[in-house]
Write a protein that holds these residues in place. Structure first.
Motif, short mmCIF file in Angstrom:
data_model
loop_
_atom_site.label_atom_id
_atom_site.label_comp_id
_atom_site.label_asym_id
_atom_site.label_seq_id
_atom_site.Cartn_x
_atom_site.Cartn_y
_atom_site.Cartn_z
N ALA A 248 0.81 -1.22 0.00
CA ALA A 248 0.00 0.00 0.00
C ALA A 248 0.85 1.26 0.00
O ALA A 248 0.36 2.35 -0.36
CB ALA A 248 -0.92 -0.01 1.22
N ARG A 249 2.11 1.15 0.37
CA ARG A 249 2.99 2.31 0.39
C ARG A 249 3.48 2.68 -1.02
O ARG A 249 3.92 3.80 -1.26
CB ARG A 249 4.19 2.04 1.29
N VAL A 250 3.42 1.74 -1.95
CA VAL A 250 3.92 1.98 -3.30
C VAL A 250 2.93 2.89 -4.04
O VAL A 250 1.75 2.57 -4.16
CB VAL A 250 4.09 0.66 -4.07
N GLN A 251 3.42 4.00 -4.56
CA GLN A 251 2.54 4.99 -5.20
C GLN A 251 2.83 5.21 -6.68
O GLN A 251 2.13 5.97 -7.34
CB GLN A 251 2.65 6.32 -4.45
N ARG A 252 3.87 4.59 -7.18
CA ARG A 252 4.25 4.82 -8.57
C ARG A 252 4.26 3.50 -9.34
O ARG A 252 4.35 2.43 -8.75
CB ARG A 252 5.63 5.48 -8.63
N PRO A 253 4.20 3.55 -10.67
CA PRO A 253 4.15 2.32 -11.47
C PRO A 253 5.38 1.43 -11.27
O PRO A 253 6.49 1.92 -11.05
CB PRO A 253 4.09 2.84 -12.91
N MET A 254 5.15 0.15 -11.36
CA MET A 254 6.22 -0.84 -11.22
C MET A 254 6.12 -1.86 -12.33
O MET A 254 5.02 -2.25 -12.74
CB MET A 254 6.10 -1.55 -9.86
N LEU A 255 7.26 -2.29 -12.83
CA LEU A 255 7.35 -3.40 -13.77
C LEU A 255 8.14 -4.50 -13.08
O LEU A 255 9.32 -4.32 -12.78
CB LEU A 255 8.05 -2.99 -15.07
N ALA A 256 7.50 -5.61 -12.80
CA ALA A 256 8.16 -6.73 -12.14
C ALA A 256 8.57 -7.76 -13.19
O ALA A 256 7.72 -8.29 -13.90
CB ALA A 256 7.24 -7.36 -11.12
N VAL A 257 9.87 -8.02 -13.28
CA VAL A 257 10.40 -8.99 -14.24
C VAL A 257 10.92 -10.18 -13.45
O VAL A 257 11.74 -10.02 -12.55
CB VAL A 257 11.55 -8.37 -15.08
N TYR A 258 10.42 -11.36 -13.77
CA TYR A 258 10.84 -12.54 -13.04
C TYR A 258 10.69 -13.78 -13.90
O TYR A 258 10.11 -13.74 -14.99
CB TYR A 258 10.03 -12.71 -11.74
N SER A 259 11.23 -14.88 -13.40
CA SER A 259 11.12 -16.17 -14.09
C SER A 259 10.63 -17.22 -13.11
O SER A 259 11.15 -17.33 -12.00
CB SER A 259 12.48 -16.59 -14.66
#
Length: 329
Positions: free
Chosen positions: A267-278
């Protein structure tokens, strides 16, 4: 967690390293690290508004020059548009670390955290370089964890975050792997085993987790043994106490525990994120990252690869296309 022998520096030479003194650094435990300093390398040019910064923290057993191959050829960030700062994390032997700190102050690193690493980077930007906003934070592995920490700790300081093979919480399987590595160091030092004998053992253990079983089988025993020997040789430039401090920090990383549960942290995250994983990653299993990405409404890029944890190097073009587009839009 490292790129291992998969990283080849390219024909170009990495930019020079800059080491910046911060004075005293108070760590999360309350311990004070005197004469604290943070090192970084910069690509591109800082604009007049000082707001085109892309920050890249280093991975476990990684230093700023190790990102060089990811910023040329098929770069993950457009260095003609952005000012890219690759910052050496605390305890990597270039920024403040057990190996370059006085004996009296080394105990401060015993309980080093990912948050301490990020705090030192924040101070570097704001107190020493006059940078009060960044376009993005991007990181791989332990660097990905620092990127997540940035998004949670300083939610309005950054526009975008890209954790690659990172996690908001180190799971039981991964903690066991890290514990095995840490105990090899502790037991080896206690037994008086010299570093040049310990590093091959550590490189062998690491290889079991950073590449998938199929990936190792396909490459064959001779090829894998060659890479382990090469990695062990490269690691000789590291101090085992530095490595142990970073492993311990990595092993205890858990945003759910710090904030009460994962939802509160997300809930603290306020900006866009791109999560890259495998989903093939055995070093940083992706379950917690996938959960966190869903909670924050992040864009995701899941890449299947027998390279497992180090798919960033095997699939650099695919990762680069996604990261450049995300940062640039």
């Amino acid at each position: 967690m490292t790129a291992l022998a998969a990283v080849a520096l390219g024909a170009q030479t990495p930019p020079p390293v800059t080491v910046v003194p911060l004075g005293d650094c108070r760590l999360s435990t309350g311990a004070v690290l005197p004469d604290c300093r943070v090192a970084y390398r910069a690509y591109g040019k800082l604009n007049a508004a000082r707001d085109n910064v892309v920050l890249i923290p280093t991975w476990l057993l990684g230093r700023s020059e190790d990102w060089h191959s990811l910023l040329i050829g098929e770069p993950l960030v457009d260095t003609t548009r952005f000012y890219v700062m690759v910052v050496d994390a605390l305890a990597d032997g270039r920024s403040s670390s057990p190996s370059n700190t006085t004996l009296a102050a080394r105990s401060a690193f015993k309980d080093l955290t990912i948050g301490d690493m990020v705090q030192s980077q924040y101070r570097l930007l704001t107190e020493r370089l006059g940078i009060h906003h960044v376009r993005a934070v991007i990181g791989f592995s332990m660097g990905g964890m620092q990127a997540i920490e940035w998004a949670v700790r300083y939610p309005t300081f950054i526009d975008k975050t890209i954790p690659i093979a990172g996690t908001p919480r180190v799971g039981t399987f991964n903690r066991l792997a890290l514990t095995a590595m840490l105990e090899q160091i502790v037991d080896g030092r206690r037994a008086g085993i010299p570093p040049d004998s310990l590093w091959p053992r550590l490189a062998r253990t690491e290889m079991l987790f950073i590449v998938t079983p199929l990936g190792l089988d396909v490459r064959g025993t001779d090829s894998v043994s060659h890479d382990i020997a090469a990695n062990a040789s490269n690691y000789q430039a590291w101090d085992l106490d530095d490595y142990a401090a970073q492993i311990a920090a990595l092993r205890r990383y858990d945003l759910a525990a710090e904030y009460g549960d994962m939802r509160r942290a997300a809930a603290r995250v306020q900006r866009p994120m791109l999560a890259v994983y495998s989903w093939d990653d055995h070093m940083v299993t992706p379950d917690a990252m996938a959960e966190f990405a869903k909670l924050v409404g992040a864009d995701t890029l899941s890449i299947g690869s027998t390279c497992g944890h180090i798919m960033i190097f095997c699939e650099q073009k695919r990762v680069a296309v996604a990261t450049r587009a995300f940062i640039g839009r």
